[in-house]
Design an enzyme around this catalytic site. Structure first.
Site, mmCIF file in Angstrom:
data_model
loop_
_atom_site.group_PDB
_atom_site.id
_atom_site.type_symbol
_atom_site.label_atom_id
_atom_site.label_comp_id
_atom_site.label_asym_id
_atom_site.label_seq_id
_atom_site.Cartn_x
_atom_site.Cartn_y
_atom_site.Cartn_z
ATOM 1 C CG HIS A 1 -1.941 -1.031 1.258
ATOM 2 N ND1 HIS A 1 -2.993 -1.005 2.141
ATOM 3 C CD2 HIS A 1 -2.120 -2.145 0.501
ATOM 4 C CE1 HIS A 1 -3.771 -2.043 1.943
ATOM 5 N NE2 HIS A 1 -3.262 -2.759 0.944
ATOM 6 C CD GLU B 1 -1.916 4.075 3.295
ATOM 7 O OE1 GLU B 1 -1.643 3.466 2.229
ATOM 8 O OE2 GLU B 1 -3.044 4.059 3.790
ATOM 9 C CB CYS C 1 -6.376 -0.616 5.346
ATOM 10 S SG CYS C 1 -4.667 -1.202 5.299
ATOM 11 C CB CYS D 1 -1.865 1.529 6.268
ATOM 12 S SG CYS D 1 -1.473 0.700 4.713
#
Length: 145
Positions: free
Chosen positions: A47, A49, A77, A80
Site C-alpha cells: 500500500h 502508506e 486500512c 497501514c
C-alpha cells in the site's frame, strides 16, 4: 497533499488503486512518497502508506519517524494504521474516508484500541473531493458504471 494526489494518479495509470502517500519531515521537507503497487509487486502489503514509510525509514536509517507527518489520499486500512503507530508518525492527514476498509475513523479504529502504543494526531478531509473523485473514476468502469 498535492504530492500524494500525484502519486495516486500515477498509481491509477499503472492500473493500481489510486492511493498516494507522502512522508514529510519536521520543517516540511518531503522524505518519501509512494503510490499503491500491490499488483505490480504481487504484494498485498504494498500500500502507498507502507511503501512511503519503508522508504523514509530506509533513507533516514531508523525504524521510527518521530515528528514526521504522513499525508495519504485515502483513510488508511488497519494494516497501514498499525504501521503508522509503529513508526510513531506524529500527524496523519488523509483525504477521503474509506467506508469499506478504513482503519482510523471507521471499521477497526486502530488508534482507539488500548493495545495501540502510539496515537498520531489525525486530520481528515484534506482534498477529500479530489481524492474521492480519483477513486470513483478508477472503479466506475470496473464496476460497469
Amino acid at each position: 497533499m498535492q504530492v500524494a494526489l500525484a502519486e495516486a494518479r500515477a498509481a491509477a495509470a499503472r492500473g493500481e488503486v489510486p492511493v498516494g502517500a507522502v512522508v514529510v519531515a519536521p520543517g516540511g521537507r518531503v522524505v518519501a512518497q509512494a503510490g499503491n503497487r500491490t499488483r505490480e509487486l504481487n504484494d498485498p502489503t504494498a500500500h502507498a502508506e507502507m511503501l512511503a514509510i519503508r522508504a523514509a525509514c530506509r533513507l533516514l536509517g531508523q525504524e521510527r519517524l518521530t515528528g514526521h507527518d504522513l499525508y495519504v489520499t485515502l483513510e488508511p486500512c488497519p494494516m497501514c494504521a498499525g504501521a503508522i503507530a509503529a513508526a510513531r508518525i506524529a500527524r496523519l492527514y488523509y483525504g477521503a474516508a474509506d467506508l469499506k476498509s478504513g482503519g482510523v475513523a471507521v471499521g477497526a479504529r486502530v488508534f482507539s484500541h488500548p493495545q495501540c502504543h502510539h496515537v498520531p494526531e489525525v486530520y481528515d478531509g484534506l482534498a477529500e473531493q479530489e481524492a474521492s473523485d480519483l477513486l470513483v473514476e478508477f472503479f466506475a468502469p470496473r464496476r460497469g458504471g
